[in-house]
Design an enzyme around this catalytic site. Structure first.
Site, PDB file in Angstrom:
ATOM      1  N   GLU A 158       0.805  -1.230   0.000  1.00 54.64           N
ATOM      2  CA  GLU A 158       0.000   0.000   0.000  1.00 54.64           C
ATOM      3  C   GLU A 158       0.841   1.285   0.000  1.00 54.64           C
ATOM      4  OE1 GLU A 158      -2.660  -0.398   3.318  1.00 54.64           O
ATOM      5  OE2 GLU A 158      -3.498  -2.277   2.574  1.00 54.64           O
ATOM      6  N   ASN A 198       1.819  -5.274  -3.087  1.00 53.64           N
ATOM      7  CA  ASN A 198       0.432  -5.555  -2.709  1.00 53.64           C
ATOM      8  C   ASN A 198      -0.318  -4.253  -2.427  1.00 53.64           C
ATOM      9  OD1 ASN A 198      -1.526  -7.685  -1.914  1.00 53.64           O
ATOM     10  ND2 ASN A 198      -1.355  -6.788   0.131  1.00 53.64           N
ATOM     11  N   HIS A 234     -10.529  -6.109  -1.644  1.00 54.64           N
ATOM     12  CA  HIS A 234     -11.514  -5.731  -0.628  1.00 54.64           C
ATOM     13  C   HIS A 234     -12.585  -4.937  -1.365  1.00 54.64           C
ATOM     14  CE1 HIS A 234      -9.121  -7.104   2.720  1.00 54.64           C
ATOM     15  NE2 HIS A 234      -8.105  -6.326   2.400  1.00 54.64           N
ATOM     16  N   GLU A 262      -6.440 -10.619  -0.691  1.00 59.07           N
ATOM     17  CA  GLU A 262      -7.173 -10.351   0.558  1.00 59.07           C
ATOM     18  C   GLU A 262      -8.670 -10.261   0.267  1.00 59.07           C
ATOM     19  OE1 GLU A 262      -5.507  -7.064   2.758  1.00 59.07           O
ATOM     20  OE2 GLU A 262      -3.471  -7.487   2.060  1.00 59.07           O
ATOM     21  N   ASP A 264     -12.489 -10.178   0.117  1.00 59.58           N
ATOM     22  CA  ASP A 264     -13.774 -10.209   0.807  1.00 59.58           C
ATOM     23  C   ASP A 264     -14.720  -9.288   0.046  1.00 59.58           C
ATOM     24  OD1 ASP A 264     -12.872  -7.657   1.748  1.00 59.58           O
ATOM     25  OD2 ASP A 264     -12.212  -8.530   3.633  1.00 59.58           O
TER      26      ASP A 264
END
Length: 354
Positions: A158, A198, A234, A262, A264
């Site tokens: 990030e 990432n 996400h 990651e 979701d």
């Protein structure tokens, strides 16, 4: 009597054969109930070592459902390097041991991040060389400790804002070119690990996506070892699929390995306190999961590093705590660790592609 005896033997033989076939059918059916058996790439989740130790349902899903594991928090700086002169690998080692015992791949997360930094790092004073030595020591101590046990690492996490600019951080403020140096240091410590950059939220943020693509081009041009892109995913039920597809297409075009790292899918992104997880929204979530998996399966197999869900059940999701959003249900297992309809929907959707 001989004929009767033969008839009985024949029927017993037939019954055994039918039983065998039914048993085989059951085994095949049981295999098909696991999502990991439908896909040809690693499928995983991030995990919490305390939950692995204390919660049998959590542990069983981690053991049975996945082929890859990631430490959700226990390899981040704050927990693994709590003091300048001390590393604490205890909880990270527990996850690695569980992965080894159950035959899972391990993915490392994360060596460098602006968040979850220990206070002693925030208080550190020194010139550029001292800061470089600090970060290099952290990266190489952690990567060396897990050398040979990690398939890959999220080296840097990030680093860009939505406008494409470099995120202000301890590392950006004190170490020019810290991203490239971090990848080089990680590679020196573990030459066989697949190294990832990432990040999250590239969909609908073209400047951020372009900054990441420019980073990849720059590192490759300079011979800095970068092997993959982690797309956190996400997302939510309203995320635009054309934008998600564009991010995936542009990432694949780099030629690097792609990790949906990651995943979701939030169903209550506006944190409505009266939200009800009804059939309509559950169906929309299932369709979004189907889209993500189908799109990923279309990329070249050599670039498919895998898909990782961010934790195991709705009950364990970071979205509930971090955003104080108790009515959130972003994963494939419910609060009781039962498979949600989206799980079955996803299996059916993927069967249609095979």
């Amino acid at each position: 009597m001989k004929q009767f005896s033969y008839f009985v033997k024949l029927n017993l033989h037939s019954m055994k054969l039918i039983t065998l076939l039914l048993g085989l059918s059951y085994c095949l059916s049981a295999q098909d109930t696991y999502l990991k058996n439908i896909v040809k790439f690693p499928l995983g989740a991030s995990v919490n070592p305390r939950m692995l130790n204390e919660n049998e349902a959590y542990r069983n899903i981690a053991k049975e459902e996945w082929t890859s594991l990631t430490a959700e928090n226990h390899m981040k700086m704050m927990l693994i390097h709590p003091a300048a002169d001390r590393f604490d690998f205890t909880k990270g080692d527990e996850i690695v041991a569980f992965a080894a015992k159950t035959g899972k791949r391990m993915h490392g997360h994360t060596l460098v991040w602006h968040n979850q930094v220990p206070q002693w790092m925030k208080d550190f004073q020194g010139d550029q060389q001292a800061w470089e030595e600090l970060l290099k020591n952290h990266i190489q101590t952690v990567a060396s400790h897990y050398k040979g046990k990690m398939a890959g690492w999220d080296v840097v996490n990030e680093s860009f804002l939505d406008d494409g600019s470099l995120r202000p951080s301890l590392w950006a403020d004190h170490i020019p070119d810290y991203i490239a140096k971090s990848f080089q240091w990680a590679h020196e410590a573990d030459p066989d690990a697949i190294l990832f950059y990432n990040d999250y939220g590239q969909d609908g943020k073209p400047k951020k996506m372009q900054a990441i693509l420019d980073l990849v081009s720059d590192l490759k041009r300079r011979g800095i070892p970068i092997h993959g892109l982690g797309l956190q995913m996400h997302i939510n039920v309203d995320s635009k699929r054309n934008e998600l597809q564009e991010v995936l297409d542009k990432s694949v075009a780099t030629g690097l390995k792609i990790h949906l790292s990651e995943l979701d899918i939030a169903v209550n992104p506006k944190n409505n306190p009266d939200f009800v997880y009804e059939e309509k929204v559950a169906s929309a979530q299932a369709e979004q999961f189907n889209f993500v998996f189908k799109s990923y399966m279309m990329i070249p197999a050599a670039q498919q590093y895998g898909i990782t869900f961010w934790n195991i059940s709705d009950k364990d999701s970071w979205l509930r705590g971090y955003f104080k959003r108790p009515k959130e249900y972003p994963l494939l297992f419910d609060d009781n660790y039962a498979k949600k309809p989206a799980y079955t929907s996803l299996i059916n959707a993927l069967h249609s592609l095979n």
